[in-house]
Design a protein around this motif. Structure first.
Motif, PDB file in Angstrom:
ATOM      1  N   ALA A  17       0.832  -1.212   0.000  1.00  0.00           N
ATOM      2  CA  ALA A  17       0.000   0.000   0.000  1.00  0.00           C
ATOM      3  C   ALA A  17       0.861   1.254   0.000  1.00  0.00           C
ATOM      4  CB  ALA A  17      -0.921  -0.005   1.220  1.00  0.00           C
ATOM      5  N   ALA A  18       2.085   1.157   0.487  1.00  0.00           N
ATOM      6  CA  ALA A  18       3.047   2.261   0.393  1.00  0.00           C
ATOM      7  C   ALA A  18       3.984   2.062  -0.790  1.00  0.00           C
ATOM      8  CB  ALA A  18       3.852   2.367   1.685  1.00  0.00           C
ATOM      9  N   GLY A  19       4.291   0.813  -1.099  1.00  0.00           N
ATOM     10  CA  GLY A  19       5.181   0.527  -2.221  1.00  0.00           C
ATOM     11  C   GLY A  19       4.647   1.065  -3.536  1.00  0.00           C
ATOM     12  N   CYS A  20       3.330   1.136  -3.681  1.00  0.00           N
ATOM     13  CA  CYS A  20       2.741   1.634  -4.926  1.00  0.00           C
ATOM     14  C   CYS A  20       3.125   3.079  -5.224  1.00  0.00           C
ATOM     15  CB  CYS A  20       1.222   1.474  -4.903  1.00  0.00           C
ATOM     16  SG  CYS A  20       0.369   2.432  -3.635  1.00  0.00           S
ATOM     17  N   LEU A  21       3.554   3.813  -4.202  1.00  0.00           N
ATOM     18  CA  LEU A  21       3.937   5.210  -4.405  1.00  0.00           C
ATOM     19  C   LEU A  21       5.160   5.341  -5.303  1.00  0.00           C
ATOM     20  CD1 LEU A  21       3.575   6.573  -0.747  1.00  0.00           C
ATOM     21  CD2 LEU A  21       1.889   6.691  -2.590  1.00  0.00           C
ATOM     22  N   VAL A  22       6.042   4.350  -5.277  1.00  0.00           N
ATOM     23  CA  VAL A  22       7.284   4.439  -6.054  1.00  0.00           C
ATOM     24  C   VAL A  22       6.962   4.446  -7.552  1.00  0.00           C
ATOM     25  CG1 VAL A  22       9.495   3.353  -6.561  1.00  0.00           C
ATOM     26  CG2 VAL A  22       8.602   3.313  -4.220  1.00  0.00           C
ATOM     27  N   ALA A  23       6.119   3.510  -7.980  1.00  0.00           N
ATOM     28  CA  ALA A  23       5.726   3.480  -9.393  1.00  0.00           C
ATOM     29  C   ALA A  23       4.950   4.735  -9.761  1.00  0.00           C
ATOM     30  CB  ALA A  23       4.892   2.236  -9.671  1.00  0.00           C
ATOM     31  N   ALA A  24       4.063   5.157  -8.867  1.00  0.00           N
ATOM     32  CA  ALA A  24       3.260   6.347  -9.161  1.00  0.00           C
ATOM     33  C   ALA A  24       4.130   7.595  -9.250  1.00  0.00           C
ATOM     34  CB  ALA A  24       2.198   6.526  -8.081  1.00  0.00           C
ATOM     35  N   ALA A  25       5.215   7.640  -8.479  1.00  0.00           N
ATOM     36  CA  ALA A  25       6.096   8.808  -8.516  1.00  0.00           C
ATOM     37  C   ALA A  25       6.658   9.019  -9.921  1.00  0.00           C
ATOM     38  CB  ALA A  25       7.229   8.644  -7.504  1.00  0.00           C
ATOM     39  N   ARG A  26       6.977   7.937 -10.597  1.00  0.00           N
ATOM     40  CA  ARG A  26       7.499   8.051 -11.965  1.00  0.00           C
ATOM     41  C   ARG A  26       6.433   8.632 -12.894  1.00  0.00           C
ATOM     42  NH1 ARG A  26       9.751   2.824 -10.340  1.00  0.00           N
ATOM     43  NH2 ARG A  26      12.026   3.027 -10.131  1.00  0.00           N
ATOM     44  N   THR A  27       5.201   8.196 -12.715  1.00  0.00           N
ATOM     45  CA  THR A  27       4.102   8.723 -13.528  1.00  0.00           C
ATOM     46  C   THR A  27       3.894  10.210 -13.267  1.00  0.00           C
ATOM     47  OG1 THR A  27       3.002   6.575 -13.526  1.00  0.00           O
ATOM     48  CG2 THR A  27       1.633   8.490 -14.024  1.00  0.00           C
ATOM     49  N   VAL A  28       3.903  10.591 -11.993  1.00  0.00           N
ATOM     50  CA  VAL A  28       3.725  12.007 -11.637  1.00  0.00           C
ATOM     51  C   VAL A  28       4.842  12.850 -12.254  1.00  0.00           C
ATOM     52  CG1 VAL A  28       3.771  13.643  -9.698  1.00  0.00           C
ATOM     53  CG2 VAL A  28       2.368  11.564  -9.561  1.00  0.00           C
ATOM     54  N   LEU A  29       6.068  12.365 -12.182  1.00  0.00           N
ATOM     55  CA  LEU A  29       7.187  13.122 -12.744  1.00  0.00           C
ATOM     56  C   LEU A  29       7.055  13.289 -14.254  1.00  0.00           C
ATOM     57  CD1 LEU A  29      10.157  11.727 -10.635  1.00  0.00           C
ATOM     58  CD2 LEU A  29       9.138  14.010 -10.505  1.00  0.00           C
ATOM     59  N   GLU A  30       6.534  12.277 -14.923  1.00  0.00           N
ATOM     60  CA  GLU A  30       6.296  12.401 -16.363  1.00  0.00           C
ATOM     61  C   GLU A  30       5.297  13.522 -16.658  1.00  0.00           C
ATOM     62  OE1 GLU A  30       4.928   8.609 -17.664  1.00  0.00           O
ATOM     63  OE2 GLU A  30       6.865   7.603 -17.330  1.00  0.00           O
ATOM     64  N   ARG A  31       4.366  13.725 -15.732  1.00  0.00           N
ATOM     65  CA  ARG A  31       3.305  14.707 -15.965  1.00  0.00           C
ATOM     66  C   ARG A  31       3.693  16.116 -15.543  1.00  0.00           C
ATOM     67  NH1 ARG A  31      -2.311  11.862 -14.191  1.00  0.00           N
ATOM     68  NH2 ARG A  31      -3.029  14.007 -14.544  1.00  0.00           N
ATOM     69  N   VAL A  32       4.528  16.248 -14.500  1.00  0.00           N
ATOM     70  CA  VAL A  32       4.815  17.599 -13.984  1.00  0.00           C
ATOM     71  C   VAL A  32       6.200  18.098 -14.369  1.00  0.00           C
ATOM     72  CG1 VAL A  32       3.241  17.237 -12.054  1.00  0.00           C
ATOM     73  CG2 VAL A  32       5.685  16.852 -11.712  1.00  0.00           C
ATOM     74  N   GLY A  33       7.071  17.202 -14.820  1.00  0.00           N
ATOM     75  CA  GLY A  33       8.391  17.639 -15.256  1.00  0.00           C
ATOM     76  C   GLY A  33       9.447  17.534 -14.172  1.00  0.00           C
ATOM     77  N   PRO A  34      10.698  17.825 -14.542  1.00  0.00           N
ATOM     78  CA  PRO A  34      11.835  17.538 -13.668  1.00  0.00           C
ATOM     79  C   PRO A  34      12.045  18.517 -12.519  1.00  0.00           C
ATOM     80  CG  PRO A  34      12.594  18.533 -15.709  1.00  0.00           C
ATOM     81  CD  PRO A  34      11.117  18.319 -15.866  1.00  0.00           C
ATOM     82  N   GLY A  35      11.264  19.582 -12.456  1.00  0.00           N
ATOM     83  CA  GLY A  35      11.473  20.556 -11.377  1.00  0.00           C
ATOM     84  C   GLY A  35      10.764  20.211 -10.082  1.00  0.00           C
ATOM     85  N   ALA A  36      10.149  19.038 -10.023  1.00  0.00           N
ATOM     86  CA  ALA A  36       9.342  18.674  -8.858  1.00  0.00           C
ATOM     87  C   ALA A  36      10.201  18.349  -7.642  1.00  0.00           C
ATOM     88  CB  ALA A  36       8.463  17.469  -9.195  1.00  0.00           C
ATOM     89  N   ARG A  37       9.608  18.544  -6.492  1.00  0.00           N
ATOM     90  CA  ARG A  37      10.168  18.074  -5.220  1.00  0.00           C
ATOM     91  C   ARG A  37       9.074  17.219  -4.567  1.00  0.00           C
ATOM     92  NH1 ARG A  37      11.483  23.339  -5.717  1.00  0.00           N
ATOM     93  NH2 ARG A  37       9.814  24.032  -4.336  1.00  0.00           N
ATOM     94  N   LEU A  38       9.311  15.917  -4.546  1.00  0.00           N
ATOM     95  CA  LEU A  38       8.267  14.974  -4.150  1.00  0.00           C
ATOM     96  C   LEU A  38       8.217  14.765  -2.643  1.00  0.00           C
ATOM     97  CD1 LEU A  38       8.646  12.118  -6.805  1.00  0.00           C
ATOM     98  CD2 LEU A  38       7.210  14.170  -6.918  1.00  0.00           C
ATOM     99  N   GLY A  39       6.993  14.566  -2.150  1.00  0.00           N
ATOM    100  CA  GLY A  39       6.772  14.134  -0.776  1.00  0.00           C
ATOM    101  C   GLY A  39       5.974  12.846  -0.800  1.00  0.00           C
ATOM    102  N   LEU A  40       6.451  11.797  -0.141  1.00  0.00           N
ATOM    103  CA  LEU A  40       5.753  10.509  -0.115  1.00  0.00           C
ATOM    104  C   LEU A  40       5.320  10.191   1.313  1.00  0.00           C
ATOM    105  CD1 LEU A  40       8.041   8.213  -2.345  1.00  0.00           C
ATOM    106  CD2 LEU A  40       6.346   9.907  -3.065  1.00  0.00           C
ATOM    107  N   VAL A  41       4.042   9.888   1.498  1.00  0.00           N
ATOM    108  CA  VAL A  41       3.550   9.446   2.807  1.00  0.00           C
ATOM    109  C   VAL A  41       3.679   7.922   2.844  1.00  0.00           C
ATOM    110  CG1 VAL A  41       1.592   9.330   4.384  1.00  0.00           C
ATOM    111  CG2 VAL A  41       1.958  11.386   2.990  1.00  0.00           C
ATOM    112  N   ILE A  42       4.671   7.420   3.554  1.00  0.00           N
ATOM    113  CA  ILE A  42       4.892   5.969   3.672  1.00  0.00           C
ATOM    114  C   ILE A  42       3.948   5.488   4.770  1.00  0.00           C
ATOM    115  CG2 ILE A  42       6.591   4.143   3.925  1.00  0.00           C
ATOM    116  CD1 ILE A  42       7.121   6.041   1.573  1.00  0.00           C
TER     117      ILE A  42
END
Length: 320
Positions: free
Chosen positions: A277-302
């Motif tokens: 349920a937390a591991g899914c964030l890693v794959a989703a992070a790649r998708t989000v980065l594709e959509r918002v571009g390389p300037g992002a600073r990600l926060g993940l709720v583990i």
């Protein structure tokens, strides 16, 4: 649309549960930052009492009950983590608890809830679990719903309050979605404290009640097929749907196999033992980065860590 929670509701919940839950660490993640190519900050809620964020909502709800409501005993339904938290919190507060879980719930979660003193009732599937919970409430028990309750959502929102205060520079926050209580609270906190930050939900295929609700314009029943039982709500509630529709950028859905792979990535790169349920964030992070571009600073709720090594090994083998 119903009334949305405010930051004042979340601050009130934080005051109510202060000293009863951990203020979990918010840390930069060198490993995930190197892997994803952008700065990543993690909120390690899997270090919370009972191994997930769930005690926050359980304490916020039960502490707000009347003596009569507590005396009637509390009941909740769970795919794992809410049940553990409800059992533990009720036990600490001297309240009788019944936890209804599907037979597919992780054996360790069932055992842990029983060990904490709850009466655990097992049903054939999650839909039957919700039905039995409704019966017990009709018979007089006090409901502590895993997500369809403003008090519970405000309690879960204290995760976002702490995260936003500790990491106000994040641009994109990723939160797992089961019934939507956690993301509703986290999005409320970030909208108030870091208004420019985007909040993204993450689900697994076959436990995608929120993304289907967004597509349909409101909550709908879904057939649950994901192995990630801790995200498997058969439908979201109007309360959580309204919050996500108003406050969340989008909900990303990833396959079970990528969620399990993400658990292993978090062990290797973040040095924590998280559940899928937390591991899914890693794959989703790649998708989000594709959509918002390389300037992002990600926060993940583990969000949680209640999976055994045997669970993850079995899932990895089954999904090959």
């Amino acid at each position: 649309m119903g009334d949305l929670l405010t930051i004042d509701d979340i601050r009130a919940a934080a005051a109510l549960i202060d000293g009863r839950v951990l203020r979990t660490p918010t840390l930069p993640s060198p490993g995930l930052s190197a892997l994803l190519g952008v700065p990543v900050t993690v909120k390690l809620e899997l270090l919370q009492h009972t191994g997930s964020f769930k005690p926050r909502g359980a304490f916020a709800k039960i502490l707000g009950l009347s003596a009569a409501e507590r005396g009637a005993g509390v009941v909740g339904v769970s795919g794992g983590n809410h049940g553990i938290a409800l059992a533990e919190v009720a036990g600490r507060l001297g309240v009788r608890a019944t936890v209804v879980m599907p037979e597919s719930a992780p054996p360790r979660s069932i055992e842990t809830a029983r060990a904490a003193g709850a009466d655990v009732r097992l049903t054939q599937d999650m839909a039957a679990a919700f039905a039995l919970m409704d019966e017990l409430v009709q018979a007089g028990a006090t409901l502590v719903h895993p997500f369809d309750d403003p008090a519970v959502v405000a309690g879960q929102g204290t995760v976002g309050l702490e995260f936003a205060e500790a990491a106000p520079d994040v641009t994109d926050v990723l939160v797992s979605v089961g019934g939507g209580g956690l993301i509703s609270g986290v999005a409320t906190a970030f909208r108030a404290l870091v208004p420019g930050a985007r909040v993204w939900g993450v689900e697994t295929e076959g436990a995608d009640a929120m993304s289907r609700a967004l597509a349909a314009g409101g909550p709908v029943d879904v057939a649950l097929t994901s192995l990630v039982t801790t995200l498997s709500a058969p439908r979201v509630s109007p309360l959580t749907y309204d919050h996500v529709a108003a406050l969340v950028e989008d909900v990303v859905v990833v396959p079970d196999a990528e969620a399990v792979a993400g658990t292993i990535t978090l062990a290797e790169q973040q040095k924590v033992w998280a559940e899928p349920a937390a591991g899914c964030l890693v794959a989703a992070a790649r998708t989000v980065l594709e959509r918002v571009g390389p300037g992002a600073r990600l926060g993940l709720v583990i969000c949680g860590g209640n999976a055994t090594v045997a669970d993850v090994a079995r899932w990895s083998a089954d999904l090959r």
